[in-house]
Write an enzyme that holds these catalytic residues in place. Structure first.
Site, PDB file in Angstrom:
ATOM      1  N   GLU A   1       0.864  -1.183   0.000  1.00 49.73           N
ATOM      2  CA  GLU A   1       0.000   0.000   0.000  1.00 49.73           C
ATOM      3  C   GLU A   1       0.897   1.228   0.000  1.00 49.73           C
ATOM      4  O   GLU A   1       1.948   1.240   0.642  1.00 49.73           O
ATOM      5  CB  GLU A   1      -0.904   0.022   1.229  1.00 49.73           C
ATOM      6  CG  GLU A   1      -1.718   1.328   1.284  1.00 49.73           C
ATOM      7  CD  GLU A   1      -2.900   1.311   2.240  1.00 49.73           C
ATOM      8  OE1 GLU A   1      -2.905   0.487   3.163  1.00 49.73           O
ATOM      9  OE2 GLU A   1      -3.802   2.148   2.052  1.00 49.73           O
TER      10      GLU A   1
ATOM     11  N   CYS B   1      -6.602   1.107   2.412  1.00 50.65           N
ATOM     12  CA  CYS B   1      -7.617   2.168   2.342  1.00 50.65           C
ATOM     13  C   CYS B   1      -7.419   3.110   1.162  1.00 50.65           C
ATOM     14  O   CYS B   1      -8.365   3.793   0.773  1.00 50.65           O
ATOM     15  CB  CYS B   1      -7.623   2.961   3.641  1.00 50.65           C
ATOM     16  SG  CYS B   1      -8.326   2.034   5.016  1.00 50.65           S
TER      17      CYS B   1
ATOM     18  N   ASN C   1     -11.758  -3.076  -0.706  1.00 47.39           N
ATOM     19  CA  ASN C   1     -10.713  -3.356   0.282  1.00 47.39           C
ATOM     20  C   ASN C   1     -11.359  -3.879   1.562  1.00 47.39           C
ATOM     21  O   ASN C   1     -11.852  -4.990   1.592  1.00 47.39           O
ATOM     22  CB  ASN C   1      -9.876  -2.100   0.527  1.00 47.39           C
ATOM     23  CG  ASN C   1      -8.916  -2.274   1.688  1.00 47.39           C
ATOM     24  OD1 ASN C   1      -8.284  -3.318   1.798  1.00 47.39           O
ATOM     25  ND2 ASN C   1      -8.827  -1.305   2.575  1.00 47.39           N
ATOM     26  N   GLU C   2     -11.410  -3.033   2.557  1.00 50.63           N
ATOM     27  CA  GLU C   2     -11.852  -3.480   3.872  1.00 50.63           C
ATOM     28  C   GLU C   2     -13.285  -2.979   4.081  1.00 50.63           C
ATOM     29  O   GLU C   2     -13.510  -2.089   4.886  1.00 50.63           O
ATOM     30  CB  GLU C   2     -10.888  -2.866   4.890  1.00 50.63           C
ATOM     31  CG  GLU C   2     -10.907  -3.443   6.252  1.00 50.63           C
ATOM     32  CD  GLU C   2      -9.886  -2.730   7.124  1.00 50.63           C
ATOM     33  OE1 GLU C   2      -8.939  -3.368   7.576  1.00 50.63           O
ATOM     34  OE2 GLU C   2     -10.032  -1.511   7.351  1.00 50.63           O
TER      35      GLU C   2
HETATM   36  O1  AHR Z   1      -2.596  -1.398   6.759  1.00 52.74           O
HETATM   37  C1  AHR Z   1      -3.090  -0.144   7.081  1.00 52.74           C
HETATM   38  C2  AHR Z   1      -4.600  -0.042   6.896  1.00 52.74           C
HETATM   39  O2  AHR Z   1      -5.264  -0.895   7.760  1.00 52.74           O
HETATM   40  C3  AHR Z   1      -5.097  -0.446   5.537  1.00 52.74           C
HETATM   41  O3  AHR Z   1      -5.010   0.570   4.635  1.00 52.74           O
HETATM   42  C4  AHR Z   1      -6.520  -0.791   5.801  1.00 52.74           C
HETATM   43  O4  AHR Z   1      -7.024  -1.738   4.891  1.00 52.74           O
HETATM   44  C5  AHR Z   1      -6.527  -1.241   7.233  1.00 52.74           C
HETATM   45  O5  AHR Z   1      -7.510  -0.606   7.971  1.00 52.74           O
END
Ligand code: AHR
Length: 657
Positions: free
Chosen positions: A48, A241, A372-373
């Site tokens: 990331e 993110c 993603n999340e």
């Molecule tokens: O790894 C850092 C962040 O943690 C990532 O961007 C996100 O997916 C998670 O909340």
């Protein structure tokens, strides 16, 4: 349904204190009963652009804000000089070099001195003695006799390390290039652009780029090598993110990250202002490291690409903005086009773009992440819409879906039954927690349904303090806990098919989040103890899980068993690979039985990773906690072995094919 042959052996052990040299524990490996196949993607990496992982990190452009596209277009630049100084430099946007690159610097020199426009780089510019750089710039001048552009690289002490000049500007934009060589090493050099003589110069996309890059594909060699050395099975990119953005307008859009760099559209990095306690006002994404480069990197380090796409949801920790379900088509089309970009023939629209960038051969992408999340019904609805189209058109692509940010919260509990019902391929689980969580959850997957979707433990890291705390450390205690947990991932290879530590990189001068797997500055990088744990698992993956039984008396701590083992068979070499984590403060004397092996090889390879719990690596001691390999004589299929306190050990024993 529980799996039969591998009950949670760790939990079944009795408590005892091991002090004598007599084997207290018997460790039996059923070498003749290979179980689940271990996926080649089992141990991977998560990239990331956080902590200056891309711009200012793996993407080695030395000039920050090279295209004057930051909202403050002269951020990172400082104008000075005897010829009007700051007033001599303005930022213009009429007739730019491209529609995605609208701003440029105009230097107007009245000819009574010099104007200098200096770029500070990312925490300075790292240069090494003898290293060659390509200086390049787009320029034009309305003058019949345009001024000359001098440029120089100067050290932190102001000494000139290299210089050159460019002449011949015309009224049309043109790119100019010169090679320079740094005469000394300096982690904090800067670049000066100097205009002498009367006239006007328009300058854009000012670049200072190292000639030496990883496999000549444009990335910083030491950082890319650290990734290659992990021998990862896959790389997930571009996050995290940043896939989502605070709002949908600043989500990651892969199509704006390919093609000539001058045409890539800069956006603010989502981590720029995410944490008030770690502000990074100069953090933007130039996308010099874009989707093409990610695919190329995967190929270069021999791993499967796993791109993650925005699914019509901005970060739910931020605005949570949603693209209405009836307007999702462009997002889904992005996914279809990405598959074509990665895998399509050169005659296809997007395959042709890949070929034009230098890779006519397909990248052979097999995995794709949808969101993603993300969490709750709004995610399930969007995943469903994506899956419907993608599964119909590309059944060959395995889709990764999200179980949300936690490993056992309400969002997680909501997601799993829904995703199971949808027959999802692979579910991405995340966990940032204290080391104890990892020690206690090494048996987590022993209890999973063997028939449902597979698991991708897509983000995890033990937090010595707490999530997003600035006090988190990459110490051995955390790494050891992760190692213990990873024995449970390997043992459950029939369920867990992928995993990755997160985040990957941290720049010591500009991080927003810690811990991170690899730390770097402008010239150096080092692996944390956590890195070496990942490396030991990955480089000793094996092909088939072998059942392991532990019996006897094991030490406990905090009333929990703290001795962990997993074994695998390497089909090619015929070796049994035993991984043992002793998370207690005492040595554990064991008797190891290789059941089903009559004549093991005479020598085993032993790799030991050990340290004091508070130990960390650093630039000064990059291998304070690092693997050490030796050999050891093996008497036969039964031998004794003492596992050192607070250690991870990998034993590779030749066991015949
Ligand atoms: O790894 C850092 C962040 O943690 C990532 O961007 C996100 O997916 C998670 O909340």
């Amino acid at each position: 349904m529980k799996r039969g042959f591998l009950l949670p052996v760790v939990a079944a052990l009795a408590a005892a204190t091991v002090a004598s040299a007599e084997p207290a524990v018997t460790l039996t490996i059923q070498a003749d009963q290979p179980g689940a196949r271990i996926s080649p993607t089992m141990w991977g990496i998560f990239f990331e652009d956080i902590n200056y992982g891309a711009d200012g990190g793996l993407y080695p452009e030395r000039v920050k804000n090279r295209s004057f596209e930051f909202p403050n277009p002269l951020m990172g630049w400082r104008a000075s000089g005897t010829d009007g100084g700051a007033r001599a430099v303005t930022v213009c946007e009429d007739d730019p070099i491209g529609t995605r690159n609208r701003h440029y610097a105009r230097i107007t020199s009245v000819g009574i001195g010099t104007v200098t426009l200096a770029n500070e780089g990312f925490f300075g510019m790292g240069v090494e003695r003898g290293a060659e750089f390509t200086f390049s710039v787009y320029g034009r001048s309305p003058d019949a006799k345009p001024p000359t552009l001098e440029f120089e690289l100067v050290g932190a002490d102001g000494k000139r390390l290299a210089s050159g000049s460019i002449k011949g500007f015309k009224t049309e934009w043109k790119q100019f290039e010169k090679t320079i060589t740094a005469s000394a090493t300096d982690p904090k050099a800067r670049l000066n652009l100097i205009v002498t003589g009367k006239g006007t110069l328009d300058l854009d996309l000012v670049s200072l780029y190292p000639k030496k890059t990883f496999k000549n594909h444009g990335l910083r060699p030491d950082m890319a090598q650290m990734l290659a050395d992990l021998k990862p099975g896959f790389m997930r990119f571009p996050g995290g993110c940043i896939v989502e953005g605070h709002w949908l307008t600043n989500r990651y859009q892969w199509k704006t990250t390919i093609g000539p760099v001058a045409e890539r559209k800069l956006i603010m990095n989502r981590w720029n202002d995410e944490f008030k306690h770690r502000p990074s006002p100069d953090y933007y994404q130039s996308f010099g490291l874009g989707f093409y480069e990610f695919f190329q990197l995967c190929e270069d380090i021999g791993c499967e690409p796993l791109p993650i796409l925005n699914c019509g949801m901005a970060c739910q920790f931020n605005s949570g903005e949603l693209c209405p379900l009836d307007q999702l088509d462009p997002y889904i089309q992005d996914a279809l086009d990405l598959i074509e970009f990665a895998n399509g023939p050169v005659t296809s629209t997007w395959g042709a773009k890949r070929a034009a960038m230098g890779h006519p051969k397909p990248f052979n992408m097999k995995l794709l992440g949808i969101g993603n999340e993300q969490w709750l019904q709004q995610y399930i609805d969007r995943y469903t819409a994506f899956a419907k189209v993608l599964k119909a058109k590309h059944p060959e692509i395995k889709l990764v879906s999200s179980a949300g940010p936690g490993p056992d919260d309400d969002k997680f509990k909501f997601a799993w039954p829904k995703l199971r019902e949808l027959n999802a391929d692979i579910v991405d689980e995340h966990c940032y927690a204290r080391p104890d969580w990892f020690l206690n959850n090494a048996t987590r997957y022993d209890k999973y349904d063997r028939n449902g979707p597979k698991v991708f433990m897509g983000e995890y890291a033990a937090q010595s303090d707490k999530t997003v705390s600035v006090n988190n450390r990459n110490n051995w205690e955390c790494a050891l806990a992760e190692a213990a947990y990873m024995t449970g991932l390997e043992r459950n290879a029939d369920v867990v098919v992928m995993s990755s530590y997160a985040p990957l990189f941290g720049n010591v001068e500009g991080w927003q989040w810690r811990p991170n797997l690899i730390w770097c500055d402008n010239l150096r990088s080092y692996g944390t103890p956590n890195y070496y744990v990942q490396q030991l698992f990955s480089r000793n993956r094996g092909d088939r899980v072998l059942p392991v039984q532990l019996s006897g008396a094991l030490p406990k701590e905090k009333d929990q068993p703290r001795f962990y083992a997993t074994a695998a068979r390497d089909d090619k070499s015929g070796e049994v690979i035993l991984k043992v984590v002793n998370a207690t403060a005492a040595p554990v004397e064991t008797s190891v039985n290789l059941s089903g092996v009559t004549k093991p090889g005479r020598k085993a390879t032993v790799t030991l990773l050990i340290g004091a719990l508070a130990d960390e690596n650093s630039f000064e001691s990059p291998r304070k906690v690092a693997p050490v390999t030796s050999t050891r004589d093996i008497a036969g299929p039964h031998f004794s072995y003492a596992f050192k306190p607070h250690s991870m050990t990998v034993l590779r024993v030749p066991a015949g094919k």
